[in-house]
Design an enzyme around this catalytic site. Structure first.
Site, short mmCIF file in Angstrom:
data_model
loop_
_atom_site.label_atom_id
_atom_site.label_comp_id
_atom_site.label_asym_id
_atom_site.label_seq_id
_atom_site.Cartn_x
_atom_site.Cartn_y
_atom_site.Cartn_z
N CYS A 244 33.95 23.32 53.97
CA CYS A 244 33.55 25.58 53.69
C CYS A 244 33.38 25.87 54.42
CB CYS A 244 33.02 25.23 52.47
SG CYS A 244 30.93 23.72 52.33
N ASP A 249 28.42 21.77 49.73
CA ASP A 249 28.32 22.14 48.23
C ASP A 249 29.85 21.73 47.79
OD1 ASP A 249 26.06 22.92 47.54
OD2 ASP A 249 26.17 24.65 48.89
N ARG A 250 31.15 22.58 48.10
CA ARG A 250 32.42 22.52 47.62
C ARG A 250 32.87 21.07 48.48
NH1 ARG A 250 33.13 29.08 49.25
NH2 ARG A 250 31.43 28.05 50.21
#
Length: 420
Positions: A244, A249-250
């Site tokens: 990302c 996070d992703r």
């Protein structure tokens, strides 16, 4: 907080008994999540507890693979990447191969992104950003190869699969950790990255990709994971890069789901038990790559919790990369780690039955399904005794609603203060 952490540890020890390996395995995960929830990893600021986590990760990688180390001492490569970045060379059982161990070559090519990707045998690049460029500190920045005007990434197969960032998971938490029916708003001004997937990867998946903006969070995550597994399974020679904008996070969400799904099939990390693969993916993919769990928890952006609770949505055979006979064994084929969760003799027998119902789908459950459910239950037990869950919309009767009530039954913790 610390009180819940302490209580959870005592409860585990009391249930498991002295000298039990089950207790130490679950306590190890509990300790890890506790450290994770209190601090963000920085390569320049390593404590003895973090050193133990780093060492344990290398031990678990080394259980099945010969690997090289890309050194990131003091964060020279990246301040929130592991001090020792692991590059898996080959399986330990393959005695006919020799290790490259050429970190000097890495040092020479790391300044050139394209050369480095080729050095690592990457052919496919999956970009999770929902924007082409992102504004940070007043500047347009991007980590996206898809907007390179010079077309320097023409030799790679690029996929644009926009996926909501961590802010969206505040809505997941506010809906009592329910992802069903939660749809991202694709009409926001900053969202300008279209979904772009080469036809060769879509024709065999039986997914209508034109409807992606109508999918809820469960459908979107499932379909993206099917796509990534399909890419991996279609090419044994070349690698897949998933990223990302920041990588904390992703990126760990999908890397973790990929690692666990492939492990459940016996395709990778074959010798690791459920507690060990759970420790490895939390420690390496999330903690050591800089996921800011304390910050995310303070904002209610619980993407970390979503990842491991989501395992219940990928236990069917459509997520398997191998064709295998279904395991028609009984519930006794469950990992021994499960007994840790359900053997609290002080709990009513009805609750123990409910807990067993949550961790098995009956005598025809596949081995992969059993393994993923084992990982999820271990995670829920450790998470409840450290971080805990907060219901934002309790029912009029004051009971924990939705997932929280199911969760309390599933890990045998109803009536305790481990869920807040």
């Amino acid at each position: 907080g610390a009180a819940l952490f302490s209580e959870g540890r005592v409860r585990i020890e009391q249930k498991a008994g002295d000298g039990s390996m089950m207790a130490s395995r679950s306590e190890e995960i509990t300790d890890l999540i506790y450290v994770f929830s209190k601090s963000q990893y920085r390569a320049k600021e390593v404590t003895p507890s973090v050193e133990r986590i780093e060492k344990r990760c290398l031990e678990l990688f080394g259980r099945d693979y010969k690997y090289s180390i890309i050194h990131n001492t003091n964060g020279d490569v990246c301040g929130h990447y592991p001090r020792k970045i692991v590059f898996l060379e080959y399986e330990s059982s393959d005695n006919h191969k020799e290790r490259n161990n050429d970190s000097q070559l890495f040092d020479k090519v790391r300044g050139s992104d394209i050369k480095l990707l080729k050095y690592l045998s990457v052919r496919y690049i999956c970009d999770l950003m929902v924007e082409n460029k992102k504004v940070k500190f007043g500047l347009n920045v991007t980590s996206s190869e898809k907007v390179d005007k010079a077309q320097r990434y023409a030799d790679f197969t690029l996929l644009s699969v926009p996926y909501p960032g961590c802010e969206f998971f505040r809505e997941y938490k506010d809906r009592d950790y329910t992802a069903e029916g939660l749809v991202f708003n694709w009409n926001q001004d900053y969202v300008d990255a279209p979904l772009t997937i080469p036809a060769c990867f879509t024709k065999n998946l039986n997914i209508n990709w034109s409807e992606y903006q109508s999918w809820d969070l469960v459908q979107q995550t499932q379909n993206y994971l099917k796509l990534l597994l399909h890419i991996i399974n279609s090419d044994d020679e070349n690698g897949l890069l998933v990223h990302c904008i920041s990588g904390w996070d992703r990126t760990p969400l999908f890397v973790s789901l990929l690692r666990l799904s492939l492990w459940a099939d016996g395709a990778i990390h074959a010798s690791l038990e459920p507690s060990e693969i759970l420790y490895l993916t939390i420690a390496y993919d999330w903690f050591l790559f800089g996921h800011m769990l304390p910050d995310r928890l303070s904002k209610g952006e619980e993407i970390f919790f979503f990842c491991f609770n989501f395992l219940k949505h990928i236990v069917c055979d459509t997520f398997s990369v191998i064709k295998k006979q279904r395991d028609r064994g009984s519930v006794t084929s469950l990992s021994s780690d499960f007994s840790l969760i359900t053997e609290d003799t002080s709990a009513p027998s009805s609750l123990l039955a409910e807990a067993t119902d949550l961790i098995t789908t009956g005598p025809q459950a596949s081995n992969g399904q059993v393994r993923l459910e084992a990982v999820r239950e271990l995670f829920l037990a450790a998470y409840s005794s450290t971080v805990g869950l907060k219901s934002s919309a309790p029912s009029p009767s004051g009971a924990i609603s939705g997932l929280l009530e199911q969760f309390a039954r599933g890990v045998g913790l109803r009536g305790t203060n481990a869920i807040i």
